[in-house]
Write a protein that holds these residues in place. Sequence first.
Motif, PDB file in Angstrom:
ATOM      1  N   SER A  70      52.573  37.894  30.293  1.00  0.00           N
ATOM      2  CA  SER A  70      51.718  38.678  29.640  1.00  0.00           C
ATOM      3  C   SER A  70      50.676  38.991  29.228  1.00  0.00           C
ATOM      4  CB  SER A  70      52.208  39.899  30.438  1.00  0.00           C
ATOM      5  OG  SER A  70      51.222  40.667  31.424  1.00  0.00           O
ATOM      6  N   HIS A 127      46.742  36.989  29.483  1.00  0.00           N
ATOM      7  CA  HIS A 127      46.021  37.911  29.358  1.00  0.00           C
ATOM      8  C   HIS A 127      44.482  37.103  28.099  1.00  0.00           C
ATOM      9  CE1 HIS A 127      43.303  41.703  29.318  1.00  0.00           C
ATOM     10  NE2 HIS A 127      43.092  42.129  28.067  1.00  0.00           N
ATOM     11  N   GLU A 176      41.875  34.793  35.941  1.00  0.00           N
ATOM     12  CA  GLU A 176      42.117  36.084  36.084  1.00  0.00           C
ATOM     13  C   GLU A 176      42.694  36.549  37.022  1.00  0.00           C
ATOM     14  OE1 GLU A 176      38.034  37.057  36.898  1.00  0.00           O
ATOM     15  OE2 GLU A 176      37.962  37.118  35.517  1.00  0.00           O
ATOM     16  N   ALA A 217      46.471  36.593  36.019  1.00  0.00           N
ATOM     17  CA  ALA A 217      46.728  37.130  35.260  1.00  0.00           C
ATOM     18  C   ALA A 217      46.814  38.492  36.110  1.00  0.00           C
ATOM     19  CB  ALA A 217      45.101  38.050  34.224  1.00  0.00           C
ATOM     20  N   HIS A 260      50.977  40.805  35.930  1.00  0.00           N
ATOM     21  CA  HIS A 260      51.043  42.448  34.608  1.00  0.00           C
ATOM     22  C   HIS A 260      51.363  42.766  36.316  1.00  0.00           C
ATOM     23  CE1 HIS A 260      48.500  40.781  31.734  1.00  0.00           C
ATOM     24  NE2 HIS A 260      47.122  41.141  33.021  1.00  0.00           N
TER      25      HIS A 260
END
Length: 232
Positions: free
Chosen positions: A98, A102, A196, A199, A203
């Motif tokens: 993760s 990021h 994005e 990500a 998460h």
Amino acid sequence: MSIVLVFLLAVALVAGWWLSQQRLTSKPWLETGAGPPASDRPEIPTAKIGLGVFLAVVGGLFALFGSALVMRMGYADWYQVRLPDVVWVNTAILVLSSVLIHIAVGAARRDETAQLQAGVAAAGVSTLAFLGGQLLAWRILIDSGEPLAAHPGASFFYLISGLHGLHILGGLVALARTGARLWRGEESRRVRLGVELCAIYWHFLLIVWFGMLALLMGWASDVVALCRTILT
């Protein structure tokens, strides 16, 4: 059922925040002068809205499993699964994955193609390592005499970790497609949205994993009991 209600409350709060950003409560007939230019208004890509809806559905599914787990723990035949140590190593690997993705998002925003490629590749490799570690955890549990049908605690662990792994595999497919676009020479800014989205998905699955571990290990019940003791 309380887990489902908490999840629905969280979804409602996120949806309320998003709607507040869309100027839905504005009264243009009462405003004077020229309105703010359209370019100044934040626009959320359709893909992000779609991902948000999908994550709400997936989160609801895991919340239902969590609620069923909590109710099943109240029966006399409940036996807590003895998680092998490799599960904690896998958890650290998932956290690392993760973090790596990021970092890749930051590289995409700075238009740093080399760092973006490295971040996407590293996130993919670490996620594959997590899946391999989960298979190893299953193997250890089976060898130690706790197969799928050994007791309810083991059954819930296999079910929840397997479902989580399937969602991880789906995310890897999306990450691989994004990586393929990068290696074909597309500019970082053109694949930024895809990174994005990955990500956000990573998460989310990390949070789900922590929540499921807390339930399986009984930590959530201990926290609830402590809160009840404090309040009473």
